[in-house]
Design an enzyme around this catalytic site. Structure first.
Site, short mmCIF file in Angstrom:
data_model
loop_
_atom_site.label_atom_id
_atom_site.label_comp_id
_atom_site.label_asym_id
_atom_site.label_seq_id
_atom_site.Cartn_x
_atom_site.Cartn_y
_atom_site.Cartn_z
N LYS A 257 1.81 3.07 6.61
CA LYS A 257 0.91 3.32 7.73
C LYS A 257 1.38 2.63 9.00
O LYS A 257 0.94 2.95 10.10
CB LYS A 257 -0.52 2.89 7.37
CG LYS A 257 -0.65 1.45 6.93
CD LYS A 257 -2.03 1.20 6.33
CE LYS A 257 -2.00 0.03 5.35
NZ LYS A 257 -3.08 0.03 4.40
N LYS B 273 6.46 -10.01 7.01
CA LYS B 273 5.34 -9.95 7.95
C LYS B 273 5.35 -11.09 8.95
O LYS B 273 4.97 -10.92 10.10
CB LYS B 273 4.00 -9.93 7.20
CG LYS B 273 3.66 -8.59 6.59
CD LYS B 273 2.16 -8.50 6.36
CE LYS B 273 1.71 -7.15 5.87
NZ LYS B 273 0.28 -7.12 5.55
N LYS C 224 10.16 2.77 2.97
CA LYS C 224 8.91 3.12 2.30
C LYS C 224 7.99 3.88 3.26
O LYS C 224 7.95 3.57 4.44
CB LYS C 224 8.24 1.81 1.87
CG LYS C 224 7.09 1.96 0.92
CD LYS C 224 6.45 0.61 0.61
CE LYS C 224 5.73 0.04 1.80
NZ LYS C 224 4.72 -0.99 1.50
P1 TYM Z 1 -1.78 -2.00 0.21
O1 TYM Z 1 -3.10 -1.93 0.86
O2 TYM Z 1 -0.56 -2.22 1.06
O3 TYM Z 1 -1.49 -0.69 -0.64
C1 TYM Z 1 -2.43 -0.23 -1.60
C2 TYM Z 1 -1.71 0.40 -2.79
O4 TYM Z 1 -0.90 1.50 -2.36
C3 TYM Z 1 0.42 1.34 -2.88
N1 TYM Z 1 1.38 1.91 -1.92
C4 TYM Z 1 2.37 2.75 -2.26
N2 TYM Z 1 2.72 3.27 -3.44
C5 TYM Z 1 3.78 4.11 -3.46
N3 TYM Z 1 4.48 4.45 -2.34
C6 TYM Z 1 4.17 3.95 -1.13
N4 TYM Z 1 4.84 4.29 -0.05
C7 TYM Z 1 3.05 3.05 -1.05
N5 TYM Z 1 2.44 2.39 -0.02
C8 TYM Z 1 1.43 1.69 -0.58
C9 TYM Z 1 0.59 -0.16 -3.01
O5 TYM Z 1 1.63 -0.50 -3.91
C10 TYM Z 1 -0.76 -0.59 -3.50
O6 TYM Z 1 -0.88 -0.42 -4.90
N6 TYM Z 1 -1.63 -6.64 -1.68
C11 TYM Z 1 -2.18 -5.30 -1.88
C12 TYM Z 1 -3.69 -5.24 -1.96
C13 TYM Z 1 -4.31 -6.12 -2.99
C14 TYM Z 1 -4.27 -5.93 -4.40
C15 TYM Z 1 -5.05 -6.99 -4.94
C16 TYM Z 1 -3.67 -4.98 -5.23
C17 TYM Z 1 -5.06 -7.24 -2.76
N7 TYM Z 1 -5.51 -7.77 -3.93
C18 TYM Z 1 -5.21 -7.11 -6.33
C19 TYM Z 1 -3.83 -5.12 -6.60
C20 TYM Z 1 -4.59 -6.17 -7.14
C21 TYM Z 1 -1.74 -4.43 -0.71
O7 TYM Z 1 -1.46 -4.90 0.35
O8 TYM Z 1 -1.80 -3.09 -0.95
#
Ligand code: TYM
Length: 343
Positions: free
Chosen positions: A209, A123, A206
């Protein structure tokens, strides 16, 4: 046992996870996260789910868009089966204990740990000097999200694995430095056929969005026609589908579509291939499109309905925040106490 050695406390199973309200929920978010969140809730776990708006602002977010996206994410959670009575559903910034514990963890985590995080490298890119300090500290806030509830299990997609390892490192260093066993070693739960849903245009990337091509992803707000069209146009190879999972090796696009089918149908990849092995994509894609529309259309309809009543969503979030605080506040207080803060 020698004096002063504490036996390991037993932590009650508690599930926590979060999603960034940074716009545009994809099929990856649904299959890798939201659908599995609902399953854990339905299996009787104590479940806490969060919109991590403070993580979202580590990169620029337009304020009006952030507000809308936060409510849309809440609607997405509910439409995916999260019941705000059985789970705690809330917005991160409404529970200040996250930021408070994150500060303590900023003082536990090391710069070197943060610099090695692949998300930081991706990022911040080449222009690290211009990235926000919050983006650098992102993983410490994520550890605080989890540990402020003493969560034992965190369901996520595969891309979050490194963050969860860091959460364990922070917990371990805190416990070691302060000679305590206060924080649990949280287990990541990365399971099922769709822990890494790939782009429909490129099986090595992957589904995300932030991909500039809308055809690369299915959005939870897509209508039936565009879901079907995107699946019809998804990149594939010319071979028919294999009858066994081994036959998907080195065929990333085929594997991705089969994984998506398996996750939507709640079947194993082996069972799916037993049925569709030998079929060409011209037959399999319409089957997948029908299944995707059948499963996703009700979610997008329900999200649309909920978005008509933002005040209902806000009420759910504030009652969720209150319930979350009743767990987080005593854990933060005890942490301050361990650290030596007077109060
Ligand atoms: P974020 O917002 O990018 O994504 C949310 C969740 O969706 C899953 N995900 C996917 N799973 C499978 N295939 C894909 N293409 C795909 N794209 C997204 C992500 O693995 C995630 O589970 N850092 C985290 C948010 C966060 C968090 C936390 C998660 C903040 N604090 C505490 C767990 C516990 C994030 O950016 O997710």
């Amino acid at each position: 046992m020698s004096e002063g050695v504490q036996t390991s406390p037993v932590f009650t199973p508690r599930v926590f996870s979060g999603i960034q309200p940074s716009g545009g929920l994809t099929l990856g978010n649904y299959l890798g996260a939201m659908k599995r969140f609902a399953e854990m809730q339905d299996h009787g776990f104590e479940t806490i789910y969060c919109m991590v708006d403070m993580h979202a602002i580590t990169v620029w977010q337009d304020p009006d868009a952030l507000r809308r996206q936060t409510r849309e994410l809440a609607a997405g959670y509910i439409a995916s089966g999260i019941d705000p009575n059985r789970s705690i559903l809330f917005n991160q910034s409404q529970v200040p204990e996250h930021a408070q514990l994150a500060w303590v963890f900023n003082c536990v985590a090391r710069m070197g740990w943060m610099k090695r995080m692949t998300q930081w490298k991706d990022k911040a890119g080449k222009n690290q000097e211009n990235a926000s300090l919050g983006l650098f500290a992102y993983p410490a806030l994520m550890a605080a999200d989890i540990l402020v509830y003493h969560a034992t299990h965190v369901p996520v997609g595969e891309d979050q694995k490194q963050h969860l390892e860091l959460t364990r490192d922070i917990a371990a260093k805190f416990n070691h430095d302060y000679r305590t066993e206060f924080f649990p070693m949280t287990e990541p739960v990365i399971e099922g056929a769709a822990t890494r849903v790939m782009s429909l245009r490129d099986g090595s990337k992957k589904m995300s969005k932030s991909d500039p091509s809308d055809a690369s992803r299915i959005n939870l707000t897509d209508d039936a026609d565009s879901i079907a069209q995107k699946i019809r146009k998804a990149r594939t190879d010319p071979e028919a589908l294999p009858s066994e999972a081994d036959g998907l090796e080195d065929r990333p696009e085929a594997r991705n579509l089969v994984n998506i089918y398996a996750a939507l149908a709640e079947q194993s990849v082996e069972d799916v291939l037993r049925d569709v092995g030998g079929k060409p994509f011209s037959e399999f894609k319409p089957m997948l499109a029908d299944l995707a529309v059948e499963k996703l259309a009700p979610i997008s309809t329900e999200m649309g309905r909920l978005m008509q009543a933002p005040e209902e969503i806000d009420a759910i979030l504030s009652s969720g925040a209150e319930r979350a605080r009743s767990i987080a506040a005593p854990i933060l207080k005890r942490t301050y106490d361990i650290v030596g803060m007077v109060g």
